[in-house]
Every structure is written in C-alpha cells, then in structure tokens.
Design a protein around this motif. Structure first.
Motif, PDB file in Angstrom:
ATOM      1  N   ASN A 251       0.826  -1.213   0.000  1.00 18.58           N
ATOM      2  CA  ASN A 251       0.000   0.000   0.000  1.00 18.58           C
ATOM      3  C   ASN A 251       0.861   1.265   0.000  1.00 18.58           C
ATOM      4  OD1 ASN A 251      -2.420  -1.349  -0.110  1.00 18.58           O
ATOM      5  ND2 ASN A 251      -2.994  -0.995   2.025  1.00 18.58           N
ATOM      6  N   PHE A 255       1.276   4.579  -2.851  1.00 17.49           N
ATOM      7  CA  PHE A 255       1.266   6.001  -2.517  1.00 17.49           C
ATOM      8  C   PHE A 255       2.424   6.725  -3.199  1.00 17.49           C
ATOM      9  CE2 PHE A 255      -0.940   8.823   0.507  1.00 17.49           C
ATOM     10  CZ  PHE A 255      -0.161   9.954   0.375  1.00 17.49           C
TER      11      PHE A 255
ATOM     12  N   LEU B 164      -3.881   5.520  -5.306  1.00 14.23           N
ATOM     13  CA  LEU B 164      -4.581   5.292  -4.042  1.00 14.23           C
ATOM     14  C   LEU B 164      -5.906   4.548  -4.214  1.00 14.23           C
ATOM     15  CD1 LEU B 164      -3.785   8.557  -2.079  1.00 14.23           C
ATOM     16  CD2 LEU B 164      -2.545   6.402  -2.159  1.00 14.23           C
ATOM     17  N   VAL B 167      -5.001   0.958  -3.046  1.00 13.62           N
ATOM     18  CA  VAL B 167      -4.596   0.475  -1.729  1.00 13.62           C
ATOM     19  C   VAL B 167      -5.637  -0.573  -1.338  1.00 13.62           C
ATOM     20  CG1 VAL B 167      -3.457   2.616  -1.007  1.00 13.62           C
ATOM     21  CG2 VAL B 167      -5.844   2.232  -0.410  1.00 13.62           C
ATOM     22  N   ILE B 168      -5.149  -1.616  -0.706  1.00 13.64           N
ATOM     23  CA  ILE B 168      -6.052  -2.696  -0.295  1.00 13.64           C
ATOM     24  C   ILE B 168      -6.661  -2.315   1.049  1.00 13.64           C
ATOM     25  CG2 ILE B 168      -6.175  -5.131   0.399  1.00 13.64           C
ATOM     26  CD1 ILE B 168      -4.030  -5.671  -1.771  1.00 13.64           C
ATOM     27  N   GLU B 247     -12.216   6.028   6.207  1.00 15.38           N
ATOM     28  CA  GLU B 247     -11.207   5.153   6.847  1.00 15.38           C
ATOM     29  C   GLU B 247      -9.903   5.188   6.050  1.00 15.38           C
ATOM     30  OE1 GLU B 247     -12.821   1.214   6.898  1.00 15.38           O
ATOM     31  OE2 GLU B 247     -14.396   1.697   8.341  1.00 15.38           O
ATOM     32  N   ALA B 248     -10.031   5.073   4.738  1.00 16.13           N
ATOM     33  CA  ALA B 248      -8.831   5.088   3.890  1.00 16.13           C
ATOM     34  C   ALA B 248      -8.126   6.444   3.981  1.00 16.13           C
ATOM     35  CB  ALA B 248      -9.207   4.775   2.442  1.00 16.13           C
ATOM     36  N   ASN B 251      -5.732   6.909   6.798  1.00 13.41           N
ATOM     37  CA  ASN B 251      -4.417   6.321   6.515  1.00 13.41           C
ATOM     38  C   ASN B 251      -3.598   7.205   5.563  1.00 13.41           C
ATOM     39  OD1 ASN B 251      -4.752   4.129   8.193  1.00 13.41           O
ATOM     40  ND2 ASN B 251      -5.081   2.633   6.553  1.00 13.41           N
ATOM     41  N   PHE B 252      -4.254   7.815   4.589  1.00 10.18           N
ATOM     42  CA  PHE B 252      -3.517   8.695   3.669  1.00 10.18           C
ATOM     43  C   PHE B 252      -2.925   9.879   4.434  1.00 10.18           C
ATOM     44  CE2 PHE B 252      -6.734   7.548   0.050  1.00 10.18           C
ATOM     45  CZ  PHE B 252      -6.276   6.242   0.074  1.00 10.18           C
ATOM     46  N   ASN B 285     -11.189   7.732  12.702  1.00 12.36           N
ATOM     47  CA  ASN B 285     -10.043   6.841  12.522  1.00 12.36           C
ATOM     48  C   ASN B 285      -8.706   7.585  12.508  1.00 12.36           C
ATOM     49  OD1 ASN B 285     -10.979   3.921  11.899  1.00 12.36           O
ATOM     50  ND2 ASN B 285     -12.442   5.266  10.872  1.00 12.36           N
TER      51      ASN B 285
END
Lengths: 325, 325
Positions: A251, A255, B164, B167-168, B247-248, B251-252, B285
């Motif tokens: 992941n 990015f 992006l 991303v999993i 949620e994703a 993380n970004f 998150n």
C-alpha cells in the motif's frame, strides 16, 4: 573555512545520546545523559548543554560545528518543538531546538522526529545514498517512518507527516498505544512481536522454547533468541509479522512508489527471517505496475551510531526554526 | 511576447476531449474525437492532430500556444508514454507525448495520468490554489489520485506514484479490476457503488426503489437517483461507501499529512450524502496528532471542463519528455 563537523542528538525515553560527526559519517566524540532523570525541562536542557559543550570542546570548540540536528519523538521540523510525546517526561509544546541552541552559544539547531532523522541519515551516509524516493521504516519499541519524495523529506502541511506505524492495517484489530485499534505498530513493533508470541502460546499447542518463560515476561529479544535456535513456532511469528509488513508496504508503494523501503531498528537483526516474508507478501499484494520494482533493504548505518548519525545529518542543512509556528 | 494559451487533452476510453485554455482557466475552444474508433495508434494520432490544429487555429495559431498537457490513463510523466492502460485500444508502451507533438509542429507536450492532471488543475485553477500539500481523489468509473507534497506532484521513482484507488482496504475483499482483491476502487468507484447496491438488494429485505430495476442493470446513476428520493436503503449505501473512503483517508493523512483531500468526479454529485460519512469516518479513525486538521473539499473545476482544464495546467510548465526512459 567551512566548518568540518556537525552534532547529532538522539532523544529517547530512556537515554539522550549525542556526538560530534564528520562529513564521512564517523562519530568522533560521543556521550549521553539519562532523559528520564529530568522531570523538569530546564534541568534537562542544562545537563544536555553541559554534555554537549564537553564533546564540542573535544572536537575543537563551537567554531568547528556547522549545526546541530536533533531526533526526538514527535519532533516538529517546522517549529523545532516537541509536542504530544507520550514517552518523554515533559508535557505540552516545548521549543527544544531553541532551548538547546541557547545552551551552546547559538549554534543553529534543527529538530525532527527520530524516524525522519533516520531517513536523512540513510540518505546522507547510508543505504539511500543517491536515491530520491525512498521510505525508512523504524522497527523498534514503536514503528515509525521517514518518507523521502524527490529528494526531500515529506513533512506535510503541519510537520507531522510520515506516521506509517499508525496506518490501520486491521479494522477493529489490536489495541494500539495511540488509543486506536489495528495499527501496524500494534503488530510489528518489538512489543507487538512479543504480544504475538503470547497470543500464539495461548492459542496453539505446539512445543516452543518460549514455553519455558513466564508469558508476561516475554520480550522481542526472547522471541529473537528462540528464532536463532530454529524454534518452529517462533519462526511462524516472524513469518506473520513479515507478512503484515509486506502487505502494508504494498500500500505504501501505491502512494509514493519509492525505489526502496529501508528497514531500521531492532527487528532487522532477524535478517532473512523477517526480510523474506516481507518481500514475499509485498510482491504478492503489489499492483501490477509496481511489481518487482521496489527494493527492501536493511539500514547501512552502524547500529550503535545510527540514531546519532541520523540526527546529525540534519545539522548540515540547518535553518532557523520558529517556535511560534 | 509570452504565449497566452495552453491546450489540454483528456484521453478517456470512450472520448478524447481537448481544448485551448487561457491563464484564468477558461476553455476558449474545444472539440473531441472518439478514442475507441481508432484501433491503430497512428490513425488515432492523425485524427487527434487534425482536431488539435483546428482549435489551435481558432485561437490564433501555434505561436499562441505555450504547451500542451495530456491526461491519460497510466500516463507516465517521466517519459511521456502510456503503458499498461487496460481501457485504451493500444497495447504496449506508446510515446504519446512525442507522437502528439509531431502532429502540431513541435509544440511541447507533457503527459501524465488523468488523476495527476486533476491535481495540477485544482492547484492551478481550483480548490487547491495556494496549497502546498493536498491529495485529489477522483471518484469515477475507477478511483484515482494525484498527490501533491510541498507544491510538487508525487511521481515516485518510476513516474507511477499515486495509485490510491488500489490500496487494499479489505484483506481478501472484493475482486478488483486490477486482478487483486479488496482495493478501495472495488468499493468506492461508480461500479463499486452499483455493486454494493446489488449486494444490499440480495442480502437485505428492506423496501427500495432499486427493487423496480433489474439488478444486473443497476448503475451508480440509479443509486444516486434513488438517494435523491430519500430511499432509505440507498442512503445506507452512501453511508457505507463514505465510511470506507473516510477510513482510507485517515491512513492517507498518516502518510503525507495534507491540508486537504479534494474529491473529483461523478460520486461527488451526491454532495453531503457522501461528504458527511467521509468526514465522520476519517475523524473517527484519525491519529490524534492529525485530528481536525485535514479539510475534505469538492473540486472547484467546472465539471464539463474539468478534465481538459486539469490536463491543460500541465501545459504551462511543460518540459521535454524522453520516451527512452
């Protein structure tokens, strides 16, 4: 004459280590103080200043020092302050770069977090020499990261970018020290690995050298020692931990598409035991366009000096930091 | 005299749209050709060249054009080629920037992927004016991204950074068009949303306007239309989709700490229906240090012109691209 040396300071929860470093990345003179001993920031800074002046005098005095770099948990490069640092004794926003500079007759001081310092160290002296796009992942008590894009460290709009230990990799997963659940750090830090070991011992019936220990005392060092003795259960723990890192790395590649991801810190001692599952899981989870392109490397900084070297690299390009930001 | 115009070309699987754009972001003259009609790249480039020369002549001729920017799926900024583009008729590595430049008398051409073009467009003419750190997420047939760090687009070591949509986000999740499982795109693209609708209709018993349709025909447009009529089941679909994006995004943010994440493309028509769950899930998150700092914004580029505008913005800073890379 160009000033020939820089000073690196690595501030950890237990020790603060510092040293004078030359342009080739040799630590010439070093010393340390106990971070935890100083509940008051003024006492800490005074003791650190005294220690710094000793090594600086050994190196020929302040006029030989181009700059001082500091790596500290939650250090903010933009303003030279530490903020929200749960493992340090001082609370609130502390203008540490400025306080240190005042102790050493105004030598300029730049501060960033320890993982960013490691990234600059790898770029200046280590495995990332010549690279413009790479990520350093620090695998220690916590999991940190320093991200370099096009030759520059990624600080983000607020100076706090690069918290890859806190990407959530398992929804509703393990409780993390940050207060959330399922962070990469909760599984792949030293404490995360020890926790995985305790879980395995509880859930599984297999023989293991770890069964000779009191589960609550098991550390990542015990896990490592058992792995070196080919303990089958423990080898699986490294497989699992490496796989989680590899999945996360796929992941990260989506990015910033780094040339390499460089691993730094205690867990890297496991060598191929951790490297192989990381590589395998990363490639298995990689988007096609990135397959086979990203190297996984171990840090090339000498371990005992790495943190000081990393921090010191900041000293070569120090700019004045503004604590009012 | 400074050349007053640029040309933007947006290459999609169905249409190729292009136009002449001024410094304020107004599309002065535009036209299009059918991408899918040209199985041979030479025929395509010849037709595109003819169309380009028409709009360029309308604008006063080639001497008025500073540069041409192209947004294309899997476009590589480093070498001006398209590679691995599953939705375009031509296979292999095609030096498209060079081929187009040859058609228009050598006007310099820069090419990047469509999401990167959108990011440059937002920075030049849209919601990201004045920002140095932001991410554009394109929510269309697929999910793409353009990441800007410290004022520069992130290309990575190979020119393909910023995927992006891939991303999993769910281990062993939905099959994605990329061949892997659980990508963000598989859930939050237009096709992903339609698929979620079909799943809901199958699993759940609730009433829904969508039950009047043949499930296999349901599109994201149907889902949107039902939402506008306050269909309860469908409102939940937007909640779920927004939550996965939020949620994703958390993380970004841990990666590059952007000032804003800017949403672009069809799904943004849903307005607050998608914005509110995104914001809520992102903050829920978020690592503490980033809480409340990152804005979620909709694109400010006029929808009909957005893709051409985004691509055209590249034309202002075009450099020669080397297809041998």
């Amino acid at each position: 004459m160009e000033k020939p040396y820089v000073v690196g300071i690595d501030i950890g929860g237990t020790n603060t280590v510092f040293g004078v470093v030359d342009a080739r990345g040799t630590v010439l003179y070093s010393s340390s103080i106990k971070t935890g001993k100083y509940a008051d920031i003024e006492d800490y800074v005074a003791a650190l200043g005294q220690g710094l002046m000793q090594v600086i005098e050994q190196a020929g005095g302040p006029e030989k020092i181009k700059g001082i770099g500091v790596g500290a948990p939650n250090g903010n490069y933009f303003n030279g302050c530490i903020e929200f640092a749960p493992n340090l004794p001082w609370k609130g926003k502390i203008p540490l770069a400025q306080l240190i500079s005042e102790q050493v007759g105004g030598i300029p001081v730049a501060l960033t977090n320890d993982a960013n310092a490691a990234a600059i160290g790898e770029m200046t002296y280590g495995a990332a020499r010549g690279m413009k796009d790479f990520i350093v992942i620090t695998l220690g008590t916590g999991v940190g990261s320093g991200i370099v894009v096009n030759g520059n460290l990624v600080y983000g709009h607020d100076g706090f970018a690069g918290e890859l230990g806190h990407v959530i990799v398992r929804r509703n997963g393990r409780q993390c020290g940050c207060g959330r659940q399922g962070c990469l750090e909760a599984y792949t830090s030293a404490t995360g690995v020890a926790r995985t070991a305790r879980e395995y011992l509880e859930i599984r019936k297999d023989e293991s050298l770890l069964r000779e220990l009191d589960p609550s005392d098991i550390t990542s060092k015990d896990v490592y020692d058992a792995a070196m003795k080919n303990d089958k259960l423990v080898l699986e723990i490294f497989e699992t931990t490496g796989a989680m890192l590899g999945e996360a790395f796929a992941n990260f590649v989506a990015f910033s598409s780094p040339e390499a991801i460089i691993l730094f810190g205690g867990l890297t001692k496991a060598g191929d035991l951790i490297m192989e599952p990381i590589k395998h899981a990363m490639e298995a989870n990689m988007l096609k366009v990135f397959e086979g392109k990203t190297k996984i490397l171990f840090s090339q900084l000498k371990e005992s000096d790495a943190a000081v070297l990393g921090a010191s690299a900041l000293g070569w390009e120090v700019k004045t930091q503004d604590p009012s930001l």
